[in-house]
Design a protein around this motif. Structure first.
Motif, PDB file in Angstrom:
ATOM      1  N   HIS A 172       0.847  -1.202   0.000  1.00 24.17           N
ATOM      2  CA  HIS A 172       0.000   0.000   0.000  1.00 24.17           C
ATOM      3  C   HIS A 172       0.884   1.254   0.000  1.00 24.17           C
ATOM      4  CE1 HIS A 172      -3.239  -2.790   0.961  1.00 24.17           C
ATOM      5  NE2 HIS A 172      -2.487  -3.246   1.956  1.00 24.17           N
ATOM      6  N   PRO A 173       1.631   1.484  -1.083  1.00 26.09           N
ATOM      7  CA  PRO A 173       2.572   2.613  -1.108  1.00 26.09           C
ATOM      8  C   PRO A 173       1.865   3.960  -1.105  1.00 26.09           C
ATOM      9  CG  PRO A 173       2.446   1.576  -3.271  1.00 26.09           C
ATOM     10  CD  PRO A 173       1.621   0.732  -2.348  1.00 26.09           C
ATOM     11  N   ASP A 174       2.555   4.995  -0.573  1.00 22.82           N
ATOM     12  CA  ASP A 174       1.937   6.325  -0.584  1.00 22.82           C
ATOM     13  C   ASP A 174       2.087   6.999  -1.939  1.00 22.82           C
ATOM     14  OD1 ASP A 174       4.633   6.967  -0.479  1.00 22.82           O
ATOM     15  OD2 ASP A 174       4.567   7.804   1.545  1.00 22.82           O
ATOM     16  N   ARG A 175       3.016   6.492  -2.773  1.00 26.49           N
ATOM     17  CA  ARG A 175       3.114   6.926  -4.171  1.00 26.49           C
ATOM     18  C   ARG A 175       3.963   5.924  -4.927  1.00 26.49           C
ATOM     19  NH1 ARG A 175       7.317   8.123  -0.542  1.00 26.49           N
ATOM     20  NH2 ARG A 175       8.786   9.651  -1.323  1.00 26.49           N
ATOM     21  N   LEU A 176       3.759   5.873  -6.258  1.00 27.58           N
ATOM     22  CA  LEU A 176       4.562   5.044  -7.144  1.00 27.58           C
ATOM     23  C   LEU A 176       5.169   5.960  -8.192  1.00 27.58           C
ATOM     24  CD1 LEU A 176       1.958   2.185  -7.549  1.00 27.58           C
ATOM     25  CD2 LEU A 176       4.274   1.830  -6.652  1.00 27.58           C
ATOM     26  N   VAL A 177       6.460   5.805  -8.429  1.00 23.40           N
ATOM     27  CA  VAL A 177       7.144   6.639  -9.418  1.00 23.40           C
ATOM     28  C   VAL A 177       7.692   5.737 -10.514  1.00 23.40           C
ATOM     29  CG1 VAL A 177       9.069   8.228  -9.825  1.00 23.40           C
ATOM     30  CG2 VAL A 177       7.736   8.391  -7.709  1.00 23.40           C
ATOM     31  N   ALA A 178       7.391   6.070 -11.765  1.00 26.33           N
ATOM     32  CA  ALA A 178       7.842   5.268 -12.898  1.00 26.33           C
ATOM     33  C   ALA A 178       8.625   6.138 -13.872  1.00 26.33           C
ATOM     34  CB  ALA A 178       6.640   4.642 -13.600  1.00 26.33           C
ATOM     35  N   GLY A 179       9.921   5.912 -13.932  1.00 25.21           N
ATOM     36  CA  GLY A 179      10.759   6.573 -14.930  1.00 25.21           C
ATOM     37  C   GLY A 179      10.795   5.687 -16.164  1.00 25.21           C
ATOM     38  N   VAL A 180      10.157   6.127 -17.252  1.00 32.70           N
ATOM     39  CA  VAL A 180      10.017   5.270 -18.447  1.00 32.70           C
ATOM     40  C   VAL A 180      10.357   6.045 -19.721  1.00 32.70           C
ATOM     41  CG1 VAL A 180       8.270   3.752 -17.431  1.00 32.70           C
ATOM     42  CG2 VAL A 180       7.540   5.831 -18.618  1.00 32.70           C
ATOM     43  N   ARG A 181      10.598   5.267 -20.793  1.00 34.99           N
ATOM     44  CA  ARG A 181      10.877   5.875 -22.103  1.00 34.99           C
ATOM     45  C   ARG A 181       9.885   5.427 -23.164  1.00 34.99           C
ATOM     46  NH1 ARG A 181      17.463   5.496 -22.717  1.00 34.99           N
ATOM     47  NH2 ARG A 181      17.949   7.477 -21.708  1.00 34.99           N
ATOM     48  N   SER A 182       8.912   4.612 -22.772  1.00 40.35           N
ATOM     49  CA  SER A 182       7.941   4.145 -23.765  1.00 40.35           C
ATOM     50  C   SER A 182       6.596   3.894 -23.108  1.00 40.35           C
ATOM     51  CB  SER A 182       8.429   2.845 -24.420  1.00 40.35           C
ATOM     52  OG  SER A 182       8.306   1.771 -23.498  1.00 40.35           O
ATOM     53  N   GLU A 183       5.569   3.900 -23.935  1.00 39.15           N
ATOM     54  CA  GLU A 183       4.218   3.606 -23.439  1.00 39.15           C
ATOM     55  C   GLU A 183       4.138   2.156 -22.971  1.00 39.15           C
ATOM     56  OE1 GLU A 183       1.147   4.617 -26.201  1.00 39.15           O
ATOM     57  OE2 GLU A 183       1.709   6.744 -26.273  1.00 39.15           O
ATOM     58  N   ARG A 184       4.878   1.281 -23.643  1.00 39.99           N
ATOM     59  CA  ARG A 184       4.871  -0.145 -23.264  1.00 39.99           C
ATOM     60  C   ARG A 184       5.390  -0.325 -21.839  1.00 39.99           C
ATOM     61  NH1 ARG A 184       9.117  -3.788 -23.410  1.00 39.99           N
ATOM     62  NH2 ARG A 184       8.475  -5.973 -23.182  1.00 39.99           N
ATOM     63  N   ALA A 185       6.483   0.355 -21.526  1.00 38.94           N
ATOM     64  CA  ALA A 185       7.065   0.239 -20.176  1.00 38.94           C
ATOM     65  C   ALA A 185       6.082   0.756 -19.128  1.00 38.94           C
ATOM     66  CB  ALA A 185       8.384   1.008 -20.104  1.00 38.94           C
ATOM     67  N   GLU A 186       5.442   1.889 -19.433  1.00 43.41           N
ATOM     68  CA  GLU A 186       4.459   2.446 -18.502  1.00 43.41           C
ATOM     69  C   GLU A 186       3.290   1.484 -18.317  1.00 43.41           C
ATOM     70  OE1 GLU A 186       1.145   6.008 -18.195  1.00 43.41           O
ATOM     71  OE2 GLU A 186       2.870   6.348 -19.510  1.00 43.41           O
ATOM     72  N   LYS A 187       2.815   0.905 -19.428  1.00 38.26           N
ATOM     73  CA  LYS A 187       1.674  -0.021 -19.380  1.00 38.26           C
ATOM     74  C   LYS A 187       2.005  -1.234 -18.513  1.00 38.26           C
ATOM     75  CE  LYS A 187      -1.333  -2.700 -22.498  1.00 38.26           C
ATOM     76  NZ  LYS A 187      -0.878  -4.064 -22.123  1.00 38.26           N
ATOM     77  N   LEU A 188       3.218  -1.793 -18.664  1.00 35.72           N
ATOM     78  CA  LEU A 188       3.621  -2.957 -17.885  1.00 35.72           C
ATOM     79  C   LEU A 188       3.682  -2.638 -16.392  1.00 35.72           C
ATOM     80  CD1 LEU A 188       6.375  -4.571 -20.151  1.00 35.72           C
ATOM     81  CD2 LEU A 188       4.249  -5.660 -19.428  1.00 35.72           C
ATOM     82  N   LEU A 189       4.232  -1.472 -16.049  1.00 36.95           N
ATOM     83  CA  LEU A 189       4.316  -1.094 -14.632  1.00 36.95           C
ATOM     84  C   LEU A 189       2.928  -0.825 -14.047  1.00 36.95           C
ATOM     85  CD1 LEU A 189       7.568   1.047 -14.458  1.00 36.95           C
ATOM     86  CD2 LEU A 189       7.116  -1.092 -13.270  1.00 36.95           C
TER      87      LEU A 189
END
Length: 447
Positions: A172-189
């Motif tokens: 139950h994190p208070d936030r999630l941060v995703a450093g990505v370079r593609s929509e695919r990477a964001e979608k997977l996370l």
């Protein structure tokens, strides 16, 4: 088809992340290069104390009766590469010996071992705390050395675990941060973290450098807040003020807030000290060292607290040498609800007092074994009462609940003198004084 997840590095961060991913419903394979660690995890055991973690492992480790069987462990990178769609890098990034900079050798080695086996589409996700710019370099390495080429992508997803609350912080994190370079990477996370996101956890999408900076920036801010109130404690000592009342008064301002404003012997552990030092070192490499010169003073204030606690102990014993004096120390870990003694202010103070001639006896609810390994020459007791027996002064240095709930009267009967120094400003002065104790806390000379 459901995603399969690997977790590379099964220390504090990795073991917690692997168990939490299984709890979220994924098939998980944990990998480590230390066979003894893997054997331990296969039995559902962890080489550290973290509330709730062993229970979580037992619920999911394959081969344990009644478990979901979703979590397995290996030492084979080829097996991990063939198994996983998403590979989390959770290895250690300690401070380099003799330098402020971060040691990236474990991260580099993990990626070098994994990359040649990535023959199909895969997302490698860094969770370790690294110097800004590392993700760019690692992404280039991955593209060059993975047979899948562009099919093997990198993302950066920093961890924000608090020792003692790691399981809760992962599920139950208070936030999630995703450093990505593609929509695919964001979608997977987003797929990996679908449950926390559905619960309302903010999901912040950013570039590599920003994602890398979030953890070090957050830790630097927390360190600044702790050292600020400790600096105010020094002023209160000089001026005859009460830092606890000062903290309470300024904490009501919602721009400041009350958290992390308890003065004491400062922060330690495996994250805050090394993270702010590595941040300073990296800023220097980038030519932005002046932006972080304030962190040197933060570090200095923090380390100064330990020496001040030693001097407070000397004063409590009459101001002379420590030789022949008996000192009880309550607490060995750097914080409660953990067995972690890395850079522990409590153990550092105990060690300094001992080296200056006192007979020091330490008690900690969970950190005794680790403390003994680090400081074998200190005395150790099986309970707070045993530690205090015959003591000329008692030092409260880690704010375990067990210590807050101690009976001052019973302890007073065991001690040679009823003198307690509260290095964490966490005990109730009224209750201790009522039982005949001389109570003294840092930054509260008149309290």
């Amino acid at each position: 088809m459901a995603l399969k997840i690997t977790v590379i590095g099964t220390g504090y961060l990795g073991a917690t992340h692997a168990a939490a991913m299984a709890e979220l419903g994924f098939e998980v394979l944990g990998l480590d290069v230390v066979p003894e660690k893997i054997e331990m995890l296969k039995r559902g055991e962890v080489p550290l104390y973290e509330p709730g973690l062993e229970e979580l492992l037992a619920r999911h480790v394959d081969g344990i009766g009644g478990s979901s069987g979703r979590l397995r462990f290996t030492t084979d990178f080829a097996e991990a590469a063939a198994f996983g769609d998403v590979h989390f890098l959770c290895v250690n990034t300690p401070q380099k010996h003799g330098e402020y900079a971060c040691d990236m050798s474990y991260v580099d080695s993990a990626l070098a071992s994994l990359a040649p086996h990535l023959t199909g589409p895969a997302l490698v996700v860094g969770k370790s705390t690294v110097p800004v710019g590392s993700a760019d370099r690692l992404a280039a390495y991955l593209a060059e050395h993975a047979p899948a080429g562009d099919g093997a992508e990198l993302a950066w997803n920093p961890e924000f675990l608090r020792e003692g609350f790691a399981v809760e912080d992962t599920l139950h994190p208070d936030r999630l941060v995703a450093g990505v370079r593609s929509e695919r990477a964001e979608k997977l996370l987003r797929e990996v973290y679908a449950k926390p996101i559905a619960e309302g956890t903010p999901f912040v999408v950013t570039d590599f450098p920003t994602a890398e900076l979030v953890k070090t920036a957050a830790n630097s801010f927390l360190a600044t807040k702790i050292s600020f109130i400790n600096a105010m404690a020094e002023v209160c000592e000089a001026a005859g003020g009460d830092v606890a009342k000062l903290a309470e008064a300024i904490g009501y301002d919602d721009r400041i807030g009350r958290k992390f404003l308890r003065a004491g012997i400062g922060f330690g552990g495996g994250c805050l000290p090394k993270d702010i030092r590595a941040f300073m070192a990296r800023a220097g490499e980038l030519g932005a060292d002046q932006a972080l010169t304030f962190l040197r003073e933060i570090d200095s204030i923090n380390m100064r607290q330990r020496g001040q606690m030693v001097e407070l102990t000397r004063q409590a014993l009459g101001g002379g040498p420590f030789l022949g004096k008996r000192v009880a120390v309550l607490g060995a870990t750097f914080k409660p609800d953990s067995d972690d003694v890395r850079d522990s202010p409590a153990l550092n103070v105990a060690g300094q007092v001992h080296l200056q001639g006192a007979q020091v006896t330490v008690y900690d609810p969970k950190g005794m074994e680790n403390a003994r390994r680090l400081f074998p020459t200190l005395g150790y007791a099986g309970s707070a009462l045993e530690a205090v027996r015959g003591a000329d002064v008692v030092l409260h240095l880690t704010e375990w609940r067990e210590f807050r709930e101690l009976d001052p009267e019973a302890l007073g009967e065991a001690a040679a003198a009823r003198v307690i120094l509260d290095g964490r400003n966490a005990l109730d002065p009224v209750a201790w004084r009522k039982a005949g104790w001389t109570y003294r806390a840092m930054g509260r000379p008149t309290a």
